[in-house]
Design a protein around this motif. Structure first.
Motif, PDB file in Angstrom:
ATOM      1  N   UNK A  60      -2.800  -9.353   5.624  1.00  0.00           N
ATOM      2  CA  UNK A  60      -1.941  -9.066   4.468  1.00  0.00           C
ATOM      3  C   UNK A  60      -2.788  -8.850   3.211  1.00  0.00           C
ATOM      4  N   UNK A  61      -3.778  -9.707   3.002  1.00  0.00           N
ATOM      5  CA  UNK A  61      -4.642  -9.582   1.823  1.00  0.00           C
ATOM      6  C   UNK A  61      -5.495  -8.306   1.887  1.00  0.00           C
ATOM      7  N   UNK A  62      -5.892  -7.931   3.095  1.00  0.00           N
ATOM      8  CA  UNK A  62      -6.662  -6.685   3.250  1.00  0.00           C
ATOM      9  C   UNK A  62      -5.814  -5.494   2.809  1.00  0.00           C
ATOM     10  N   UNK A  63      -4.564  -5.459   3.269  1.00  0.00           N
ATOM     11  CA  UNK A  63      -3.674  -4.357   2.863  1.00  0.00           C
ATOM     12  C   UNK A  63      -3.410  -4.398   1.357  1.00  0.00           C
ATOM     13  N   UNK A  64      -3.179  -5.607   0.832  1.00  0.00           N
ATOM     14  CA  UNK A  64      -2.842  -5.730  -0.587  1.00  0.00           C
ATOM     15  C   UNK A  64      -4.029  -5.413  -1.494  1.00  0.00           C
ATOM     16  N   UNK A  65      -5.195  -5.965  -1.136  1.00  0.00           N
ATOM     17  CA  UNK A  65      -6.343  -5.857  -2.044  1.00  0.00           C
ATOM     18  C   UNK A  65      -7.258  -4.674  -1.744  1.00  0.00           C
ATOM     19  N   UNK A  66      -7.460  -4.382  -0.456  1.00  0.00           N
ATOM     20  CA  UNK A  66      -8.459  -3.380  -0.082  1.00  0.00           C
ATOM     21  C   UNK A  66      -7.882  -1.996   0.188  1.00  0.00           C
TER      22      UNK A  66
END
Length: 317
Positions: free
Chosen positions: A72-78
């Motif tokens: 989820x953080x990869x999609x949101x941040x990266x």
């Protein structure tokens, strides 16, 4: 223990890439050869599905190495949080999509042996783009090997008695296959070097995050290809028209190829990659001749293929 594991990963990866390359070329060629033009599956849909599978493989790897929350953080941040970084992937994503479509077109019109040998032209394009974009210096030995490779590719494609006895349509198809390989080699060379530079410059993002970004954009470009070239036919016949177990095998092997390339970049080196390419060419030629009865060797092909194999090894050492 760690050294043994490193050796296992290095040679295991090379065995994987050799088998994947050889089986993909032979399977794809067989799937195209045994389907008439009216019954064949759509190249554009197969390319889209292979990119779609890559997308899920990348997500699975990120989840395995981190967690669902990490994904989820990869999609949101990266992915969505860095549009500028994502836009840098547009060029290789577009070129990889073009390259994959050209691969289908080439193997529709050429036997597996001729395709495997001629496609080594990408070594020349990669070397030239590396010199231009990455400022890599080539030794005199490497320049000699590139000249030898060019000569070998020309000999493989040089008309012989078998080709003269073919129909005009077959000659036209062979020309289409050759043009497809040349364009694919240019695309492969530039996109590979561009992606390599991107990874080296942007060290904050891992290889798998870059692969995830690449898969997302490649899916979009593959969708666009479907709409532009095959939308009406797909509307009439269906998205999965002409599909069978062999087609799904091709899609899986093509998607798995991206994983193999990533592993080679991490664990192997150019010398072992040279060995893998050489073995793959030999296996493809033998299978194309003895199993598929799809290829009759000539003196030109034998000399040209030998030069290509020798130049590949010479360039790698």
């Amino acid at each position: 223990m760690n050294q043994n594991k490193s050796i296992f990963m290095k040679y295991g990866t090379l065995i994987l890439i050799t088998l994947q390359t050889t089986i993909l070329v032979l399977t794809l060629r067989y799937s195209r050869k045994n389907s008439s033009q009216d019954e064949a599956y759509f190249n554009s849909t197969a390319v889209f599905l292979s990119e779609f599978v890559k997308f899920f493989i990348c997500m699975a790897v990120i989840i395995y190495s981190d967690s669902f929350l990490g994904l989820y953080y990869v999609f949101r941040d990266e992915v969505f949080g860095k549009p500028k970084e994502l836009s840098k992937i547009l060029v290789p994503a577009f070129l990889y999509t073009v390259q994959n479509n050209l691969l289908f077109l080439a193997l529709t019109n050429l036997d597996a042996a001729t395709y495997q040998v001629t496609y080594q032209f990408k070594i020349i394009t990669t070397a030239l783009f590396s010199r231009w974009i990455l400022n890599k210096d080539l030794s005199n030995r490497q320049w000699c090997s590139l000249f030898m490779l060019m000569l070998g590719v020309i000999l493989v494609q040089w008309p012989n008695d078998n080709h003269r006895s073919s129909s005009i349509q077959m000659n036209e198809n062979r020309l289409i296959g050759l043009i497809s390989i040349i364009l694919s080699s240019l695309s492969s060379g530039f996109s590979g070097v561009y992606f390599e530079k991107l990874i080296k410059v942007s060290k904050s993002q891992s290889l798998w995050i870059r692969n995830l970004q690449l898969a997302i954009l490649s899916c979009l470009f593959a969708s666009f290809t479907i709409i532009v070239y095959d939308f009406n036919e797909i509307n009439l016949k269906g998205f999965f028209y002409g599909y069978n177990s062999l087609t799904y095998m091709v899609i899986g092997l093509q998607a798995f190829g991206g994983i193999c390339v990533s592993l080679v970049m991490k664990y192997a080196d150019n010398i072992l990659k040279g060995f893998a390419t050489t073995i793959s060419i030999i296996l493809s030629s033998l299978c194309s001749h003895f199993i598929f009865d799809d290829f009759s060797s000539s003196l030109n092909f034998f000399i040209g293929a030998s030069l290509v194999v020798l130049s590949t090894m010479l360039y790698s050492f």
